[in-house]
Design a protein around this motif. Structure first.
Motif, PDB file in Angstrom:
ATOM      1  N   MET A  69       0.659  -1.070  -0.034  1.00  0.00           N
ATOM      2  CA  MET A  69      -0.041  -0.128  -0.056  1.00  0.00           C
ATOM      3  C   MET A  69       0.947   1.213  -0.020  1.00  0.00           C
ATOM      4  O   MET A  69       1.779   1.173   0.763  1.00  0.00           O
ATOM      5  CB  MET A  69      -0.875   0.050   1.203  1.00  0.00           C
ATOM      6  CG  MET A  69      -0.485  -0.078   2.605  1.00  0.00           C
ATOM      7  SD  MET A  69      -1.682  -0.059   3.951  1.00  0.00           S
ATOM      8  CE  MET A  69      -2.728  -1.365   3.490  1.00  0.00           C
ATOM      9  N   ALA A  70       0.573   2.259  -0.792  1.00  0.00           N
ATOM     10  CA  ALA A  70       1.300   3.335  -0.961  1.00  0.00           C
ATOM     11  C   ALA A  70       0.335   4.662  -1.203  1.00  0.00           C
ATOM     12  O   ALA A  70      -0.882   4.435  -1.607  1.00  0.00           O
ATOM     13  CB  ALA A  70       2.436   3.316  -1.969  1.00  0.00           C
ATOM     14  N   TYR A  71       0.816   5.710  -0.666  1.00  0.00           N
ATOM     15  CA  TYR A  71      -0.059   7.180  -0.912  1.00  0.00           C
ATOM     16  C   TYR A  71       0.910   8.285  -1.312  1.00  0.00           C
ATOM     17  O   TYR A  71       2.208   8.175  -0.826  1.00  0.00           O
ATOM     18  CB  TYR A  71      -0.958   7.562   0.130  1.00  0.00           C
ATOM     19  CG  TYR A  71      -0.176   7.767   1.459  1.00  0.00           C
ATOM     20  CD1 TYR A  71      -0.203   9.215   1.751  1.00  0.00           C
ATOM     21  CD2 TYR A  71       0.231   6.939   2.386  1.00  0.00           C
ATOM     22  CE1 TYR A  71       0.659   9.618   2.994  1.00  0.00           C
ATOM     23  CE2 TYR A  71       0.824   7.083   3.748  1.00  0.00           C
ATOM     24  CZ  TYR A  71       0.868   8.614   3.818  1.00  0.00           C
ATOM     25  OH  TYR A  71       1.482   9.237   5.013  1.00  0.00           O
ATOM     26  N   HIS A  72       0.683   9.123  -2.099  1.00  0.00           N
ATOM     27  CA  HIS A  72       1.275  10.034  -2.305  1.00  0.00           C
ATOM     28  C   HIS A  72       1.092  11.465  -1.311  1.00  0.00           C
ATOM     29  O   HIS A  72       0.067  11.996  -1.292  1.00  0.00           O
ATOM     30  CB  HIS A  72       0.888  10.731  -3.760  1.00  0.00           C
ATOM     31  CG  HIS A  72       1.674  12.046  -4.055  1.00  0.00           C
ATOM     32  ND1 HIS A  72       1.343  12.487  -5.346  1.00  0.00           N
ATOM     33  CD2 HIS A  72       2.788  12.717  -3.685  1.00  0.00           C
ATOM     34  CE1 HIS A  72       2.238  13.774  -5.695  1.00  0.00           C
ATOM     35  NE2 HIS A  72       3.099  13.920  -4.371  1.00  0.00           N
ATOM     36  N   ASP A  73       1.865  11.766  -0.426  1.00  0.00           N
ATOM     37  CA  ASP A  73       1.547  12.580   0.707  1.00  0.00           C
ATOM     38  C   ASP A  73       2.238  13.918   0.058  1.00  0.00           C
ATOM     39  O   ASP A  73       3.275  14.406   0.349  1.00  0.00           O
ATOM     40  CB  ASP A  73       2.593  12.123   1.942  1.00  0.00           C
ATOM     41  CG  ASP A  73       2.439  13.126   3.098  1.00  0.00           C
ATOM     42  OD1 ASP A  73       1.565  14.011   3.072  1.00  0.00           O
ATOM     43  OD2 ASP A  73       3.183  12.844   3.727  1.00  0.00           O
ATOM     44  N   ARG A  74       1.418  14.714  -0.606  1.00  0.00           N
ATOM     45  CA  ARG A  74       1.572  15.990  -1.275  1.00  0.00           C
ATOM     46  C   ARG A  74       2.155  16.965  -0.323  1.00  0.00           C
ATOM     47  O   ARG A  74       2.991  17.764  -0.730  1.00  0.00           O
ATOM     48  CB  ARG A  74       0.513  16.529  -1.960  1.00  0.00           C
ATOM     49  CG  ARG A  74       0.163  15.766  -3.440  1.00  0.00           C
ATOM     50  CD  ARG A  74      -0.933  16.465  -4.181  1.00  0.00           C
ATOM     51  NE  ARG A  74      -2.026  16.933  -3.356  1.00  0.00           N
ATOM     52  CZ  ARG A  74      -3.067  16.383  -3.349  1.00  0.00           C
ATOM     53  NH1 ARG A  74      -3.587  15.229  -4.098  1.00  0.00           N
ATOM     54  NH2 ARG A  74      -4.126  16.820  -2.774  1.00  0.00           N
ATOM     55  N   ASN A  75       1.631  17.072   0.687  1.00  0.00           N
ATOM     56  CA  ASN A  75       2.084  18.143   1.719  1.00  0.00           C
ATOM     57  C   ASN A  75       3.120  17.744   2.700  1.00  0.00           C
ATOM     58  O   ASN A  75       3.509  18.338   3.673  1.00  0.00           O
ATOM     59  CB  ASN A  75       0.929  18.893   2.301  1.00  0.00           C
ATOM     60  CG  ASN A  75       0.066  17.852   3.151  1.00  0.00           C
ATOM     61  OD1 ASN A  75       0.216  16.550   3.121  1.00  0.00           O
ATOM     62  ND2 ASN A  75      -1.167  18.401   3.699  1.00  0.00           N
ATOM     63  N   ALA A  76       3.511  16.451   2.498  1.00  0.00           N
ATOM     64  CA  ALA A  76       4.664  15.648   3.335  1.00  0.00           C
ATOM     65  C   ALA A  76       4.416  16.023   4.850  1.00  0.00           C
ATOM     66  O   ALA A  76       5.489  16.493   5.609  1.00  0.00           O
ATOM     67  CB  ALA A  76       6.005  16.577   2.880  1.00  0.00           C
ATOM     68  N   ASN A  77       2.937  15.960   5.088  1.00  0.00           N
ATOM     69  CA  ASN A  77       2.682  15.815   6.828  1.00  0.00           C
ATOM     70  C   ASN A  77       2.861  14.448   7.100  1.00  0.00           C
ATOM     71  O   ASN A  77       2.413  14.347   8.538  1.00  0.00           O
ATOM     72  CB  ASN A  77       1.397  16.748   6.720  1.00  0.00           C
ATOM     73  CG  ASN A  77       0.425  15.715   6.443  1.00  0.00           C
ATOM     74  OD1 ASN A  77       0.473  14.681   5.684  1.00  0.00           O
ATOM     75  ND2 ASN A  77      -1.056  16.279   6.516  1.00  0.00           N
ATOM     76  N   GLY A  78       3.280  13.447   6.561  1.00  0.00           N
ATOM     77  CA  GLY A  78       3.381  12.091   7.228  1.00  0.00           C
ATOM     78  C   GLY A  78       2.051  11.215   7.358  1.00  0.00           C
ATOM     79  O   GLY A  78       2.027  10.379   7.940  1.00  0.00           O
ATOM     80  N   ARG A  79       1.092  11.840   6.751  1.00  0.00           N
ATOM     81  CA  ARG A  79      -0.155  11.138   6.735  1.00  0.00           C
ATOM     82  C   ARG A  79      -1.065  11.209   5.695  1.00  0.00           C
ATOM     83  O   ARG A  79      -0.752  12.186   4.798  1.00  0.00           O
ATOM     84  CB  ARG A  79      -1.062  11.437   8.112  1.00  0.00           C
ATOM     85  CG  ARG A  79      -1.496  12.861   8.012  1.00  0.00           C
ATOM     86  CD  ARG A  79      -2.169  13.182   9.304  1.00  0.00           C
ATOM     87  NE  ARG A  79      -2.669  14.626   9.332  1.00  0.00           N
ATOM     88  CZ  ARG A  79      -3.826  14.994   8.753  1.00  0.00           C
ATOM     89  NH1 ARG A  79      -4.655  14.155   8.537  1.00  0.00           N
ATOM     90  NH2 ARG A  79      -4.110  16.310   9.020  1.00  0.00           N
ATOM     91  N   LEU A  80      -1.983  10.358   5.310  1.00  0.00           N
ATOM     92  CA  LEU A  80      -2.962  10.366   4.254  1.00  0.00           C
ATOM     93  C   LEU A  80      -4.108  11.293   4.716  1.00  0.00           C
ATOM     94  O   LEU A  80      -4.777  11.098   5.545  1.00  0.00           O
ATOM     95  CB  LEU A  80      -3.588   9.178   3.978  1.00  0.00           C
ATOM     96  CG  LEU A  80      -4.524   8.811   2.874  1.00  0.00           C
ATOM     97  CD1 LEU A  80      -3.945   9.429   1.489  1.00  0.00           C
ATOM     98  CD2 LEU A  80      -4.889   7.720   2.894  1.00  0.00           C
ATOM     99  N   ASP A  81      -4.062  12.506   3.982  1.00  0.00           N
ATOM    100  CA  ASP A  81      -5.033  13.451   4.222  1.00  0.00           C
ATOM    101  C   ASP A  81      -6.483  13.051   3.674  1.00  0.00           C
ATOM    102  O   ASP A  81      -6.464  12.507   2.514  1.00  0.00           O
ATOM    103  CB  ASP A  81      -4.711  14.823   3.769  1.00  0.00           C
ATOM    104  CG  ASP A  81      -3.531  15.520   4.481  1.00  0.00           C
ATOM    105  OD1 ASP A  81      -3.258  15.038   5.641  1.00  0.00           O
ATOM    106  OD2 ASP A  81      -2.813  16.198   3.769  1.00  0.00           O
ATOM    107  N   THR A  82      -7.697  13.194   4.697  1.00  0.00           N
ATOM    108  CA  THR A  82      -8.761  12.925   4.199  1.00  0.00           C
ATOM    109  C   THR A  82      -9.977  13.772   4.493  1.00  0.00           C
ATOM    110  O   THR A  82      -9.622  14.834   5.098  1.00  0.00           O
ATOM    111  CB  THR A  82      -9.298  11.690   5.143  1.00  0.00           C
ATOM    112  OG1 THR A  82      -9.417  11.826   6.492  1.00  0.00           O
ATOM    113  CG2 THR A  82      -8.395  10.375   4.705  1.00  0.00           C
TER     114      THR A  82
END
Length: 137
Positions: free
Chosen positions: A80-93
């Motif tokens: 599983m992977a995600y693009h952390d665009r804002n590099a805050n260390g979590r998947l934003d929802t």
């Protein structure tokens, strides 16, 4: 120290009879800065709970696709992977739990409400290696 560590790893692999195989993960069309966070699991229980991956890594997003390679013992794995665009260390929802950042899974599988089941995302890493092309969307 490095020789001792290398010897210990070699002895562990020979004791289990498992030689390392190369797993290559490719993430095409990643843009917009930030980072890609990757987690690799070797069993359904860890996958379901998203705990204790056998390998986790974060890569900065630059120009072009991201390619990551790692040697692991042959067996079943899922990514599983995600693009952390804002590099805050979590998947934003959104407040209702829908992701606002791109994510993806091995076999490009998708779940209906949440991640896909282990059996949908799992693949076999054989002695000759494996490659997974994962589209983050």
């Amino acid at each position: 120290m490095l020789k001792t560590l290398s010897l210990a790893v070699a002895m562990t692999l020979s004791a289990t009879g498992a030689a390392a195989a190369e797993l290559t993960l490719e993430f095409p069309e990643v843009g917009g800065g930030g980072q890609v966070s990757i987690a690799v699991f070797d069993n359904g229980e860890g996958w379901l709970r998203r705990t204790r991956p056998v390998w986790a890594e974060t890569r900065a997003v630059g120009a072009g696709p991201i390619r990551v390679t790692r040697d692991l013992p042959p067996g079943a794995y899922a990514v599983m992977a995600y693009h952390d665009r804002n590099a805050n260390g979590r998947l934003d929802t959104l407040p209702v739990g829908l992701p606002t950042e791109a994510y993806g899974f091995s076999n490009n599988s998708r779940g209906l409400f949440g991640p896909p089941a282990w059996r949908q995302a799992a693949f076999q890493l054989t002695g000759s290696g494996a490659r997974q092309l994962i589209r983050l969307r």
